[in-house]
Scaffold this motif. Structure first.
Motif, short mmCIF file in Angstrom:
data_model
loop_
_atom_site.label_atom_id
_atom_site.label_comp_id
_atom_site.label_asym_id
_atom_site.label_seq_id
_atom_site.Cartn_x
_atom_site.Cartn_y
_atom_site.Cartn_z
N GLU A 127 56.35 35.93 3.53
CA GLU A 127 56.72 35.72 2.14
C GLU A 127 55.47 35.83 1.28
O GLU A 127 54.40 35.36 1.66
CB GLU A 127 57.34 34.33 1.94
N VAL A 128 55.61 36.43 0.14
CA VAL A 128 54.52 36.49 -0.82
C VAL A 128 54.49 35.20 -1.63
O VAL A 128 53.44 34.66 -1.93
CB VAL A 128 54.67 37.72 -1.75
N TYR A 129 55.66 34.69 -1.93
CA TYR A 129 55.79 33.44 -2.67
C TYR A 129 57.07 32.79 -2.18
O TYR A 129 58.10 33.44 -2.04
CB TYR A 129 55.89 33.73 -4.17
N ASP A 130 57.01 31.50 -1.89
CA ASP A 130 58.17 30.81 -1.33
C ASP A 130 58.24 29.41 -1.91
O ASP A 130 57.53 28.51 -1.47
CB ASP A 130 58.04 30.75 0.20
N ALA A 131 59.06 29.24 -2.93
CA ALA A 131 59.25 27.92 -3.55
C ALA A 131 60.66 27.44 -3.23
O ALA A 131 61.62 28.19 -3.35
CB ALA A 131 59.05 28.02 -5.05
N LYS A 132 60.75 26.21 -2.80
CA LYS A 132 62.05 25.61 -2.54
C LYS A 132 62.14 24.33 -3.36
O LYS A 132 61.27 23.48 -3.28
CB LYS A 132 62.21 25.28 -1.05
N PHE A 133 63.19 24.23 -4.15
CA PHE A 133 63.38 23.03 -4.95
C PHE A 133 64.87 22.86 -5.19
O PHE A 133 65.65 23.75 -4.98
CB PHE A 133 62.59 23.09 -6.26
N GLY A 134 65.24 21.71 -5.58
CA GLY A 134 66.64 21.37 -5.77
C GLY A 134 66.90 20.03 -5.09
O GLY A 134 65.98 19.35 -4.62
N ASN A 135 68.15 19.65 -5.02
CA ASN A 135 68.45 18.33 -4.46
C ASN A 135 69.43 18.38 -3.29
O ASN A 135 70.01 17.37 -2.93
CB ASN A 135 68.97 17.40 -5.57
N LEU A 136 69.58 19.55 -2.66
CA LEU A 136 70.50 19.66 -1.53
C LEU A 136 69.86 19.21 -0.22
O LEU A 136 70.46 18.46 0.55
CB LEU A 136 71.00 21.10 -1.40
N HIS A 137 68.63 19.62 0.04
CA HIS A 137 67.96 19.27 1.30
C HIS A 137 67.91 17.76 1.57
O HIS A 137 68.17 17.33 2.69
CB HIS A 137 66.55 19.85 1.36
N PRO A 138 67.57 16.93 0.58
CA PRO A 138 67.49 15.50 0.85
C PRO A 138 68.78 14.89 1.40
O PRO A 138 68.74 13.91 2.14
CB PRO A 138 67.13 14.89 -0.50
N LEU A 139 69.90 15.48 1.07
CA LEU A 139 71.17 14.98 1.57
C LEU A 139 71.22 15.00 3.09
O LEU A 139 71.83 14.14 3.72
CB LEU A 139 72.31 15.84 0.99
N PHE A 140 70.55 15.96 3.71
CA PHE A 140 70.56 16.13 5.16
C PHE A 140 69.32 15.56 5.83
O PHE A 140 69.18 15.66 7.04
CB PHE A 140 70.73 17.60 5.51
N GLN A 141 68.42 14.97 5.07
CA GLN A 141 67.19 14.40 5.61
C GLN A 141 67.29 12.92 5.87
O GLN A 141 66.37 12.30 6.37
CB GLN A 141 66.02 14.65 4.64
N GLN A 142 68.41 12.29 5.51
CA GLN A 142 68.56 10.86 5.68
C GLN A 142 68.38 10.47 7.15
O GLN A 142 68.96 11.07 8.03
CB GLN A 142 69.93 10.41 5.19
N GLY A 143 67.53 9.52 7.39
CA GLY A 143 67.30 9.04 8.75
C GLY A 143 66.30 9.86 9.53
O GLY A 143 66.01 9.60 10.67
N LYS A 144 65.74 10.92 8.90
CA LYS A 144 64.74 11.76 9.55
C LYS A 144 63.39 11.50 8.89
O LYS A 144 63.29 11.33 7.70
CB LYS A 144 65.09 13.24 9.43
N ASN A 145 62.40 11.48 9.68
CA ASN A 145 61.04 11.32 9.14
C ASN A 145 60.21 12.55 9.42
O ASN A 145 60.33 13.22 10.32
CB ASN A 145 60.35 10.10 9.74
#
Length: 145
Positions: A127-145
């Motif tokens: 990738e030349v540039y790779d930005a990820k933002f938004g609020n979907l990922h945190p929904l699936f990160q619960q309980g993960k460190n």
């Protein structure tokens, strides 16, 4: 990432539920594991998108099918998986095999009815540039460190 994009001839819309194909392929992607049994593709980052091409020309336009006593209305679907770097070749191959198997099953009933060209390719970074933002990922990160 990963994103699986399907470009297909619009004449297939009347014969296949592309939303169901997208869901089936996404579900298959979420089953891919690495050598340690961990899920390869993050749930929140998995996307399958399908776009019909309203204008297309396929092969000889159907003349060969008509000559063989079949309908001459060809179709196509091109599947392209784009995934980030860092996965081993074995994991990439496992992902490809899993998705290809699911695609064959999902497109199987259509292939039984008509002539359709299917292509599936996987592309991996860089990738030349790779930005990820938004609020979907945190929904699936619960309980993960």
């Amino acid at each position: 990432m990963p994103h699986l994009v399907i470009l297909y001839s619009g004449n297939l819309d009347r014969e296949i539920d592309m939303t169901a194909v997208c869901r089936g392929l996404a579900d298959a992607m979420l089953t891919v594991t690495d050598d340690d049994g961990k899920q390869v593709f993050p749930t929140g980052g998995t996307r399958v998108l399908a776009y019909p091409a309203p204008h297309f020309a396929i092969a000889d336009g159907g003349a060969a099918a008509v000559a063989a006593g079949e309908a001459g209305d060809y179709g196509f679907a091109y599947l392209n998986l784009r995934m980030g770097r860092g996965r081993s070749e074995a994991v990439q191959r496992r992902a490809g095999d899993t998705i290809a198997t699911a695609a064959k099953a999902l497109f199987g009933p259509l292939l039984d009815k008509r002539r359709v060209g299917l292509t599936f390719q996987i592309d991996v970074g860089p990738e030349v540039y790779d930005a990820k933002f938004g609020n979907l990922h945190p929904l699936f990160q619960q309980g993960k460190n």
